[in-house]
Design a protein around this motif. Structure first.
Motif, short mmCIF file in Angstrom:
data_model
loop_
_atom_site.label_atom_id
_atom_site.label_comp_id
_atom_site.label_asym_id
_atom_site.label_seq_id
_atom_site.Cartn_x
_atom_site.Cartn_y
_atom_site.Cartn_z
N MET A 1 0.81 -1.23 0.00
CA MET A 1 0.00 0.00 0.00
C MET A 1 0.84 1.28 0.00
N PRO A 2 1.94 1.37 0.78
CA PRO A 2 2.77 2.56 0.74
C PRO A 2 3.38 2.84 -0.64
N ASP A 3 3.35 1.82 -1.54
CA ASP A 3 3.88 2.04 -2.88
C ASP A 3 2.81 2.55 -3.84
N ALA A 4 1.59 2.80 -3.33
CA ALA A 4 0.52 3.33 -4.17
C ALA A 4 0.88 4.73 -4.64
N GLU A 5 0.12 5.21 -5.61
CA GLU A 5 0.41 6.55 -6.14
C GLU A 5 0.26 7.59 -5.02
N PRO A 6 1.08 8.64 -5.07
CA PRO A 6 0.98 9.66 -4.02
C PRO A 6 -0.25 10.54 -4.21
N ILE A 7 -0.94 10.83 -3.10
CA ILE A 7 -2.02 11.81 -3.16
C ILE A 7 -1.47 13.19 -2.79
N LEU A 8 -0.40 13.20 -1.99
CA LEU A 8 0.24 14.45 -1.56
C LEU A 8 1.75 14.29 -1.61
N GLU A 9 2.42 15.29 -2.15
CA GLU A 9 3.88 15.24 -2.25
C GLU A 9 4.45 16.64 -2.03
N THR A 10 5.53 16.71 -1.28
CA THR A 10 6.24 17.99 -1.15
C THR A 10 7.68 17.80 -1.63
N ARG A 11 8.22 18.87 -2.19
CA ARG A 11 9.61 18.86 -2.64
C ARG A 11 10.32 20.08 -2.06
N GLY A 12 11.33 19.83 -1.24
CA GLY A 12 12.14 20.92 -0.70
C GLY A 12 11.35 21.93 0.11
N LEU A 13 10.30 21.47 0.79
CA LEU A 13 9.43 22.39 1.53
C LEU A 13 10.17 22.99 2.72
N SER A 14 10.22 24.31 2.77
CA SER A 14 10.96 25.01 3.83
C SER A 14 10.17 26.20 4.35
N LYS A 15 10.39 26.50 5.64
CA LYS A 15 9.78 27.69 6.24
C LYS A 15 10.77 28.34 7.18
N GLU A 16 11.01 29.62 6.95
CA GLU A 16 11.96 30.37 7.78
C GLU A 16 11.24 31.53 8.45
N PHE A 17 11.49 31.70 9.75
CA PHE A 17 10.93 32.82 10.50
C PHE A 17 12.08 33.70 10.98
N ARG A 18 12.31 34.81 10.32
CA ARG A 18 13.34 35.78 10.72
C ARG A 18 14.66 35.10 11.08
N GLY A 19 15.14 34.28 10.18
CA GLY A 19 16.44 33.64 10.38
C GLY A 19 16.38 32.27 11.02
N PHE A 20 15.21 31.92 11.65
CA PHE A 20 15.06 30.60 12.25
C PHE A 20 14.38 29.67 11.24
N ILE A 21 15.04 28.57 10.90
CA ILE A 21 14.47 27.63 9.93
C ILE A 21 13.66 26.57 10.67
N ALA A 22 12.33 26.68 10.56
CA ALA A 22 11.43 25.77 11.28
C ALA A 22 11.23 24.46 10.52
N VAL A 23 11.19 24.55 9.20
CA VAL A 23 11.06 23.38 8.33
C VAL A 23 12.10 23.51 7.23
N LYS A 24 12.89 22.45 7.05
CA LYS A 24 14.05 22.56 6.16
C LYS A 24 14.05 21.47 5.09
N ARG A 25 13.75 21.89 3.86
CA ARG A 25 13.84 21.01 2.68
C ARG A 25 13.17 19.65 2.91
N VAL A 26 11.91 19.68 3.31
CA VAL A 26 11.18 18.43 3.58
C VAL A 26 10.59 17.86 2.29
N ASP A 27 10.97 16.63 1.99
CA ASP A 27 10.36 15.87 0.90
C ASP A 27 9.44 14.83 1.54
N LEU A 28 8.15 14.99 1.29
CA LEU A 28 7.15 14.10 1.89
C LEU A 28 6.33 13.48 0.78
#
Length: 252
Positions: A1-28
């Protein structure tokens, strides 16, 4: 089942708050029809990640693709309309309305109507059969006329899930669904998640590792905003990086 087609995918997802990197290049990659858990110690970036996926926060960089369509620039309302629904988006239940009235309001919203409390009883009653059905699905059939404020904590969370199901999500994001619960309620909600996942995809942030182990097909582990491990529970629980990340912060 985990090999099924993706319904959601992220590539390099990042979030920075004034110099603080909360999420860094997440591939999901969340496979359709699975229960996928996002775990990690406190401050790992899990909630920020959820906020990015549902567009409550704009990403600093990276892309989000849902059902093959990029949604990185969509509004939260657009994302929800497309079938990606986070439980809290409508789960702040109205305490002094009954369980069935709470679900009925969510059904009105799903059909594009505003919260018309002043509509005639006949118009509102058209939602009752579906509302009763949803309450039955989450084990609240006997509590339809109970005020939300009078429900136990676990049953209140079940009502939140019913109101989320009213929006007919294809991908349901659950943010710590068993937080603050005793064993009995944890078991009830875990069983409920398993039932509602039969015909949809679930992505959940969850601290209870017992629940994660018993429900999840795949687990992504975050620490300091980065993915440090991915796989089934057997694999990630033995990963040295995961053991190190959790050591002294959580046990389970």
């Amino acid at each position: 089942m985990p090999d099924a087609e993706p319904i959601l995918e992220t590539r390099g997802l990042s979030k920075e708050f004034r110099g603080f990197i909360a999420v860094k290049r997440v591939d999901l990659r969340v496979a359709r029809g699975t229960i996928h858990a996002l775990i990690g110690p406190n401050g790992a970036g899990k909630t920020t990640c959820f906020n990015l996926l549902t567009r409550f926060l704009p990403a600093t960089s990276g892309t989000i693709t849902y059902k093959g369509q990029e949604i990185t620039g969509d509004s939260p309302a657009d994302v929800a309309r497309k079938g990606l629904v986070r439980s809290f988006q409508i789960s702040a239940v109205f305490p002094y309305l009954t369980a069935v009235e709470n679900v009925r309001i969510a059904l009105q919203r799903q059909r594009g109507r505003s919260f018309d409390f002043w509509r005639s009883g006949r118009v509102l009653r058209e939602f009752d059969p579906r509302a009763r059905d949803l309450l039955g699905q989450v084990g609240l059939g006997d509590f339809r006329d109970t005020l939300a404020a009078e429900l136990s904590y676990g049953r209140k969370r079940a009502l939140e899930i019913a109101t989320t199901l009213a929006l007919e999500p294809e991908l349901m994001l659950l943010d710590e669904p068993t937080a603050g619960m005793g064993h009995e309620d944890v078991d009830r909600i875990a069983n409920l998640i398993q039932r509602v996942a039969k015909d949809r995809t679930v992505l959940m942030v969850e601290h209870n590792l017992g629940v994660v182990a018993s429900l999840s097909h795949r687990i992504t582990v975050l620490a300091r905003g980065e993915v440090i491990a991915e796989g089934d529970y057997q694999k990630v629980s033995k990963d040295p990086a995961v053991v190190t990340a959790y050591l002294g912060t959580e046990h389970g």
